[in-house]
Scaffold this motif. Structure first.
Motif, short mmCIF file in Angstrom:
data_model
loop_
_atom_site.label_atom_id
_atom_site.label_comp_id
_atom_site.label_asym_id
_atom_site.label_seq_id
_atom_site.Cartn_x
_atom_site.Cartn_y
_atom_site.Cartn_z
N PHE A 9 0.85 -1.18 0.00
CA PHE A 9 0.00 0.00 0.00
C PHE A 9 0.89 1.24 0.00
N PHE A 10 0.78 2.07 -1.04
CA PHE A 10 1.62 3.27 -1.13
C PHE A 10 0.83 4.53 -0.78
N ILE A 11 1.47 5.39 0.01
CA ILE A 11 0.95 6.73 0.31
C ILE A 11 2.14 7.66 0.45
N ASP A 12 2.03 8.87 -0.13
CA ASP A 12 3.17 9.81 -0.11
C ASP A 12 3.69 10.06 1.29
N SER A 13 2.79 10.36 2.20
CA SER A 13 3.18 10.77 3.55
C SER A 13 2.37 10.03 4.60
N PHE A 66 5.12 -9.12 -4.07
CA PHE A 66 3.76 -8.64 -3.82
C PHE A 66 2.82 -9.09 -4.93
N ASP A 67 1.59 -9.38 -4.56
CA ASP A 67 0.56 -9.70 -5.54
C ASP A 67 -0.09 -8.42 -6.06
N ILE A 68 -0.14 -7.41 -5.18
CA ILE A 68 -0.84 -6.16 -5.52
C ILE A 68 -0.02 -4.96 -5.05
N LEU A 69 0.07 -3.96 -5.90
CA LEU A 69 0.52 -2.62 -5.50
C LEU A 69 -0.71 -1.73 -5.53
N HIS A 70 -1.05 -1.15 -4.39
CA HIS A 70 -2.21 -0.25 -4.29
C HIS A 70 -1.65 1.15 -4.07
N PRO A 105 1.97 -8.27 -10.36
CA PRO A 105 0.89 -8.51 -11.32
C PRO A 105 -0.24 -7.48 -11.32
N VAL A 106 -0.67 -7.05 -10.13
CA VAL A 106 -1.79 -6.10 -10.04
C VAL A 106 -1.25 -4.75 -9.57
N ARG A 107 -1.51 -3.72 -10.38
CA ARG A 107 -0.98 -2.38 -10.06
C ARG A 107 -2.14 -1.39 -10.10
N ILE A 108 -2.62 -1.03 -8.91
CA ILE A 108 -3.81 -0.20 -8.75
C ILE A 108 -3.42 1.28 -8.62
N VAL A 109 -4.10 2.13 -9.39
CA VAL A 109 -4.05 3.57 -9.17
C VAL A 109 -5.37 3.97 -8.52
N ASN A 163 -2.86 -1.30 -14.14
CA ASN A 163 -3.84 -2.15 -14.82
C ASN A 163 -5.13 -2.32 -14.02
N ALA A 164 -5.29 -1.53 -12.97
CA ALA A 164 -6.53 -1.54 -12.19
C ALA A 164 -6.77 -0.14 -11.66
#
Length: 376
Positions: free
Chosen positions: A8-12, A91-95, A115-119, A149-150
């Motif tokens: 799970f990515f968040i800037d800050s 990782f299976d997912i990058l959110h 495989p799964v790259r969520i914006v 891709n998601a």
């Protein structure tokens, strides 16, 4: 069964609306099925959010010292991301919750076969008025979408802003834990007594002191309200770069005895209990978490009409044009006053909506599982 592993990515990690959304879902997600780690560029732990993540057993990765607004910063970002994925590529997912400036994260994640790259879109406009920065943001949106891709969005309007459409976009509501915000008349009176607010008509706002939140409008409206509502009292929770300016403006208006600056607070649920009306004249918003919290406690609200009406679950949230006079805003706030029975009923109605985290967590879990199945 192997757990689905999510980055799970968040800037800050400074506490804000997106961080609140993350926390709500993190608290409810089935950790027997999902393993979550967090990647961020800034610890900024004045709110204790980083410490909360660690205490709850979430692994946190920090890539600090990066300025995404410079070419040198982007090059450093690329290097640090490449180094990160050398040791963290299972990782299976990058959110990804962030702006188009973070397109490199998606590009390098794709190269490392995540495989799964969520914006995930949360806003409805750029958080700047600088034309050059807006142009750069628009240019970088193309690679952002190319390497993902998601697509997730906090609202349909946030989906249209980033993806130009709602087709193939999963709208994830900024849901809240209703149990924490249920209206309690006895607690309300106890808290109001402790804060010396008994017999006061209390309006409030919770948010960072930045241009977006439009605190000057809040103070101007409250100043007009005081002309006819002598027992009016304003509470403002949050920190930010414009806080000192607003304190000086309160002094200029001569309303110091009717305004309290509370700073950063973790007890948002308690603050909403004591209020009689919530005011939010923001210049722009995505789908603000705090308005879910406001409605969960049955509180009335007067908000700017730039905020999507998708957030309106209860009938006691009114939308006004920012160009309307301060007198009109003040009158609407007075009209919004409801009794305890009505507040409780409004909260119970909200509880049945998908803005209740207990109703929406299953939607997220199923979407994650479906995406992993589609891209395995």
């Amino acid at each position: 069964m192997k757990k689905i592993k999510i980055l799970f990515f968040i800037d800050s990690l400074e506490h804000g609306g997106i961080q609140s959304m993350m926390k709500n879902y993190f608290e409810k997600i089935d950790r027997n099925l999902f393993e979550i780690e967090v990647l961020s560029l800034e610890k900024a732990d004045t709110s204790g959010y980083y410490n909360w993540l660690i205490s709850e057993g979430f692994k946190v990765h920090l890539l600090e010292g990066i300025n995404l607004n410079s070419i040198i910063g982007q090059l450093l970002y690329m290097k640090k991301l490449k180094d990160f994925f050398i040791y963290n590529n299972d990782f299976d997912i990058l959110h990804m919750n962030g702006s188009s400036k973070n397109f490199l994260l998606l590009k390098i994640a794709k190269k490392n076969k995540i495989p799964v790259r969520i914006v995930h879109s949360h806003n409805t406009r750029y958080q700047t008025t600088n034309k050059l920065q807006i142009s750069i943001g628009q240019i970088l949106t193309k690679p952002l979408l190319k390497y993902s891709n998601a697509y997730f969005a906090a609202s349909e309007i946030a989906a249209k802003w980033m993806f130009n459409d709602t087709k193939d976009v999963f709208v994830l509501p900024n849901a809240v834990d209703v149990e924490r915000f249920k209206f309690d008349g006895e607690l309300r009176e106890k808290l109001r007594k402790e804060m010396n607010l008994t017999n006061k008509f209390v309006i409030g706002n919770i948010g960072r002191f930045v241009h977006q939140k439009n605190h000057k409008k809040i103070l101007d409206v409250f100043n007009r309200l005081l002309q006819t509502k002598k027992n009016g009292y304003l509470i403002l929770a949050g920190n930010g770069e414009l806080q000192d300016d607003m304190k000086r403006y309160v002094e200029y208006l001569g309303i110091e005895s009717n305004v309290k600056f509370l700073g950063f607070r973790k007890d948002i649920n308690n603050l909403l209990q004591v209020m009689d009306c919530y005011i939010m004249p923001s210049h722009y918003e995505g789908l603000p978490v705090v308005l879910s919290e406001v409605q969960a406690t049955g509180l009335s609200g007067v908000v700017s009409d730039v905020i999507t009406k998708e957030i309106s679950i209860n009938a006691n949230v009114k939308f006004l044009d920012l160009n309307n006079s301060n007198d009109i805003w003040a009158q609407q706030i007075k009209n919004q006053q409801i009794n305890n029975i009505e507040r409780k009923a409004m909260g119970e109605f909200f509880e049945k909506s998908y803005f209740n985290i207990d109703n929406s967590i299953a939607l997220l879990e199923e979407q994650y599982k479906s995406l992993v199945n589609d891209y395995k």
